[in-house]
Motif scaffolding. Structure first.
Motif, PDB file in Angstrom:
ATOM      1  N   UNK A  24       0.795  -1.231   0.000  1.00  0.00           N
ATOM      2  CA  UNK A  24       0.000   0.000   0.000  1.00  0.00           C
ATOM      3  C   UNK A  24       0.825   1.278   0.000  1.00  0.00           C
ATOM      4  N   UNK A  25       2.084   1.205   0.408  1.00  0.00           N
ATOM      5  CA  UNK A  25       2.838   2.450   0.508  1.00  0.00           C
ATOM      6  C   UNK A  25       3.228   2.943  -0.886  1.00  0.00           C
ATOM      7  N   UNK A  26       2.997   4.212  -1.197  1.00  0.00           N
ATOM      8  CA  UNK A  26       3.250   4.716  -2.554  1.00  0.00           C
ATOM      9  C   UNK A  26       4.722   4.754  -2.935  1.00  0.00           C
ATOM     10  N   UNK A  27       5.620   4.662  -1.975  1.00  0.00           N
ATOM     11  CA  UNK A  27       7.048   4.691  -2.283  1.00  0.00           C
ATOM     12  C   UNK A  27       7.631   3.299  -2.496  1.00  0.00           C
ATOM     13  N   UNK A  28       6.767   2.270  -2.468  1.00  0.00           N
ATOM     14  CA  UNK A  28       7.214   0.896  -2.679  1.00  0.00           C
ATOM     15  C   UNK A  28       6.475   0.312  -3.876  1.00  0.00           C
ATOM     16  N   UNK A  29       7.241  -0.234  -4.812  1.00  0.00           N
ATOM     17  CA  UNK A  29       6.690  -0.955  -5.950  1.00  0.00           C
ATOM     18  C   UNK A  29       6.922  -2.441  -5.678  1.00  0.00           C
ATOM     19  N   UNK A  30       5.906  -3.102  -5.155  1.00  0.00           N
ATOM     20  CA  UNK A  30       6.044  -4.505  -4.746  1.00  0.00           C
ATOM     21  C   UNK A  30       5.896  -5.394  -5.982  1.00  0.00           C
ATOM     22  N   UNK A  31       7.023  -5.887  -6.478  1.00  0.00           N
ATOM     23  CA  UNK A  31       7.046  -6.653  -7.720  1.00  0.00           C
ATOM     24  C   UNK A  31       6.440  -8.035  -7.557  1.00  0.00           C
ATOM     25  N   UNK A  32       6.559  -8.608  -6.384  1.00  0.00           N
ATOM     26  CA  UNK A  32       6.040  -9.938  -6.123  1.00  0.00           C
ATOM     27  C   UNK A  32       6.347 -10.341  -4.700  1.00  0.00           C
ATOM     28  N   UNK A  33       5.633 -11.368  -4.256  1.00  0.00           N
ATOM     29  CA  UNK A  33       5.842 -11.915  -2.913  1.00  0.00           C
ATOM     30  C   UNK A  33       6.163 -13.386  -3.055  1.00  0.00           C
ATOM     31  N   UNK A  34       7.272 -13.816  -2.478  1.00  0.00           N
ATOM     32  CA  UNK A  34       7.651 -15.217  -2.481  1.00  0.00           C
ATOM     33  C   UNK A  34       7.403 -15.799  -1.099  1.00  0.00           C
ATOM     34  N   UNK A  35       6.993 -17.059  -1.051  1.00  0.00           N
ATOM     35  CA  UNK A  35       6.649 -17.676   0.226  1.00  0.00           C
ATOM     36  C   UNK A  35       7.587 -18.834   0.530  1.00  0.00           C
ATOM     37  N   UNK A 253      11.280   0.341   7.251  1.00  0.00           N
ATOM     38  CA  UNK A 253      12.639   0.852   7.064  1.00  0.00           C
ATOM     39  C   UNK A 253      12.889   1.276   5.619  1.00  0.00           C
ATOM     40  N   UNK A 254      12.233   0.638   4.671  1.00  0.00           N
ATOM     41  CA  UNK A 254      12.460   0.955   3.262  1.00  0.00           C
ATOM     42  C   UNK A 254      12.108   2.400   2.937  1.00  0.00           C
ATOM     43  N   UNK A 255      11.113   2.932   3.607  1.00  0.00           N
ATOM     44  CA  UNK A 255      10.660   4.304   3.315  1.00  0.00           C
ATOM     45  C   UNK A 255      11.081   5.280   4.402  1.00  0.00           C
ATOM     46  N   UNK A 256      11.583   4.762   5.505  1.00  0.00           N
ATOM     47  CA  UNK A 256      11.991   5.624   6.625  1.00  0.00           C
ATOM     48  C   UNK A 256      13.252   5.053   7.258  1.00  0.00           C
ATOM     49  N   UNK A 257      14.404   5.248   6.621  1.00  0.00           N
ATOM     50  CA  UNK A 257      15.649   4.694   7.170  1.00  0.00           C
ATOM     51  C   UNK A 257      15.960   5.159   8.587  1.00  0.00           C
ATOM     52  N   UNK A 258      15.412   6.314   8.976  1.00  0.00           N
ATOM     53  CA  UNK A 258      15.654   6.817  10.326  1.00  0.00           C
ATOM     54  C   UNK A 258      14.906   6.020  11.387  1.00  0.00           C
ATOM     55  N   UNK A 259      14.056   5.092  10.973  1.00  0.00           N
ATOM     56  CA  UNK A 259      13.347   4.247  11.933  1.00  0.00           C
ATOM     57  C   UNK A 259      14.329   3.404  12.745  1.00  0.00           C
ATOM     58  N   UNK A 260      15.402   2.974  12.103  1.00  0.00           N
ATOM     59  CA  UNK A 260      16.365   2.082  12.746  1.00  0.00           C
ATOM     60  C   UNK A 260      17.670   2.801  13.075  1.00  0.00           C
ATOM     61  N   UNK A 261      18.272   2.406  14.173  1.00  0.00           N
ATOM     62  CA  UNK A 261      19.643   2.767  14.483  1.00  0.00           C
ATOM     63  C   UNK A 261      20.485   1.526  14.249  1.00  0.00           C
ATOM     64  N   UNK A 262      21.469   1.622  13.370  1.00  0.00           N
ATOM     65  CA  UNK A 262      22.266   0.447  13.026  1.00  0.00           C
ATOM     66  C   UNK A 262      23.731   0.655  13.381  1.00  0.00           C
ATOM     67  N   UNK A 263      24.429  -0.461  13.512  1.00  0.00           N
ATOM     68  CA  UNK A 263      25.869  -0.459  13.736  1.00  0.00           C
ATOM     69  C   UNK A 263      26.507  -1.469  12.784  1.00  0.00           C
ATOM     70  N   UNK A 264      27.666  -1.157  12.202  1.00  0.00           N
ATOM     71  CA  UNK A 264      28.345  -2.152  11.369  1.00  0.00           C
ATOM     72  C   UNK A 264      28.898  -3.272  12.243  1.00  0.00           C
ATOM     73  N   UNK A 265      28.546  -4.504  11.886  1.00  0.00           N
ATOM     74  CA  UNK A 265      28.970  -5.649  12.678  1.00  0.00           C
ATOM     75  C   UNK A 265      29.283  -6.838  11.771  1.00  0.00           C
ATOM     76  N   UNK A 266      30.190  -7.678  12.237  1.00  0.00           N
ATOM     77  CA  UNK A 266      30.375  -8.971  11.600  1.00  0.00           C
ATOM     78  C   UNK A 266      29.451  -9.954  12.308  1.00  0.00           C
ATOM     79  N   UNK A 267      28.625 -10.646  11.506  1.00  0.00           N
ATOM     80  CA  UNK A 267      27.647 -11.584  12.054  1.00  0.00           C
ATOM     81  C   UNK A 267      27.809 -12.925  11.341  1.00  0.00           C
ATOM     82  N   UNK A 268      27.872 -14.000  12.113  1.00  0.00           N
ATOM     83  CA  UNK A 268      27.879 -15.358  11.566  1.00  0.00           C
ATOM     84  C   UNK A 268      26.727 -16.131  12.196  1.00  0.00           C
ATOM     85  N   UNK A 269      26.343 -17.220  11.559  1.00  0.00           N
ATOM     86  CA  UNK A 269      25.242 -18.048  12.049  1.00  0.00           C
ATOM     87  C   UNK A 269      25.777 -19.423  12.400  1.00  0.00           C
TER      88      UNK A 269
END
Length: 316
Positions: A24-35, A253-269
């Motif tokens: 619904x957001x006008x700043x997003x063009x949702x090309x498709x949804x994968x499940x 976050x896609x339309x409001x990057x200021x929503x998140x505070x991020x830090x650069x990190x190395x992440x492994x699983x």
């Protein structure tokens, strides 16, 4: 120009809110949804996704069924009850929305991802908010697909906050090998949104009341499913009439990057631990020499999210 997005989901309640926001957001063009299999089995994640899009009159957005299990394991790495309303599974199997009149595409999710990214002349943003099985499989088919992606926004992991086990968040636990493939791929920009951040942006029962008062399909549906989450989470977040709605934090976050505070990190699983399968191992050492492979969200603005939900769901 709207941002071109492919959303990868395992649709339960929080995915439903994320889908409605992106559709619904006008700043997003949702090309498709994968499940993908995750919150519930693949048939239900696909059916739930179609129900959500139909409900907000966006049945024109195609839905592509994906993997029915992890990429390297016979099944999920443990047991999970899919049919009950608990804090880990506040949605049951079928969302409380009318059956969809639309059908999923014959093309599978991996084929859609590969072909869309291979053919595009504009950058595409990937937003996987379930287990990363589809994304990892597409990358294994063609690692160069990362060049077509301007940002991948992953909902998953946890540093101080976990849910499905004492060590792991569900999406990472459900397919840890796929998560490691996605984090190790050469994406230009990776944003990781863990539970530590989503639990900072709780949606309150008052927000649900306000959304229902919009008298729009999206506002009403969001209020209904978030209230189910609030009821389920009360036993976990004692005394709080609010709940995290993890996946919509990523689409917002896609339309409001200021929503998140991020830090650069190395992440492994963690993929081999007997008690820590799916653990996101975050290198927080100030003297670490490992190069960061993710912009990891450490905080999220609850008031900003509430405002975005209200503004977006007014439109439906």
């Amino acid at each position: 120009m709207p941002r071109k997005v492919i959303l990868d989901v395992d649709t339960g309640t929080d995915d439903a809110v994320a889908i409605m926001f992106a559709a619904l957001h006008p700043e997003i063009d949702l090309l498709g949804v994968t499940t993908v299999r995750g919150n519930v089995d693949l048939a239900h994640t696909t059916d739930n996704t179609l129900r959500v899009l139909d409900h907000i009159d966006r049945g024109d957005i195609p839905v592509f069924p994906g993997l029915a299990g992890p990429i390297a394991r016979d099944d999920l790495p443990g047991e999970r009850n899919f049919g009950t309303d608990t804090a880990d599974d506040p949605h049951g199997t079928t969302l409380p929305l009318p059956p969809a009149s639309t059908a999923p595409q014959d093309t599978g999710a991996v084929e859609f991802l590969v072909e869309s990214l291979r053919a595009t002349t504009e950058p595409i943003t990937l937003v996987p908010v379930g287990p990363l099985s589809n994304i990892a499989t597409a990358l294994n088919v063609n690692p160069a697909l990362v060049d077509a992606v301007d940002e991948i926004v992953i909902m998953g992991g946890g540093d101080a906050v976990c849910n499905v086990t004492a060590a792991a968040e569900f999406n990472m636990w459900a397919d840890p090998e796929a998560a490691q493939v996605a984090l190790g791929a050469g994406f230009a920009h990776r944003t990781l949104v863990p539970l530590d951040a989503t639990h900072r942006a709780l949606v309150t029962r008052q927000t649900c009341t306000d959304l229902r008062a919009l008298q729009t399909p999206a506002g009403t549906a969001a209020a209904d499913v978030v209230e189910r989450r609030i009821d389920a989470y009360r036993a976990v977040i004692t005394g709080s009439d609010a709940a995290p709605v993890h996946d919509v934090v990523c689409t917002a976050h896609l339309v409001a990057p200021d929503l998140l505070t991020t830090r650069p990190r190395y992440v492994a699983v963690e993929t081999t631990g007997t008690r820590t399968t799916g653990r996101t191992v975050v290198d927080n050492r100030p003297n670490s020499t490992r190069p960061a492979n993710a912009h990891m969200a450490v905080d999220a603005d609850a008031n900003r999210l509430t405002d975005l939900l209200h503004r977006t769901f007014t439109r439906s």
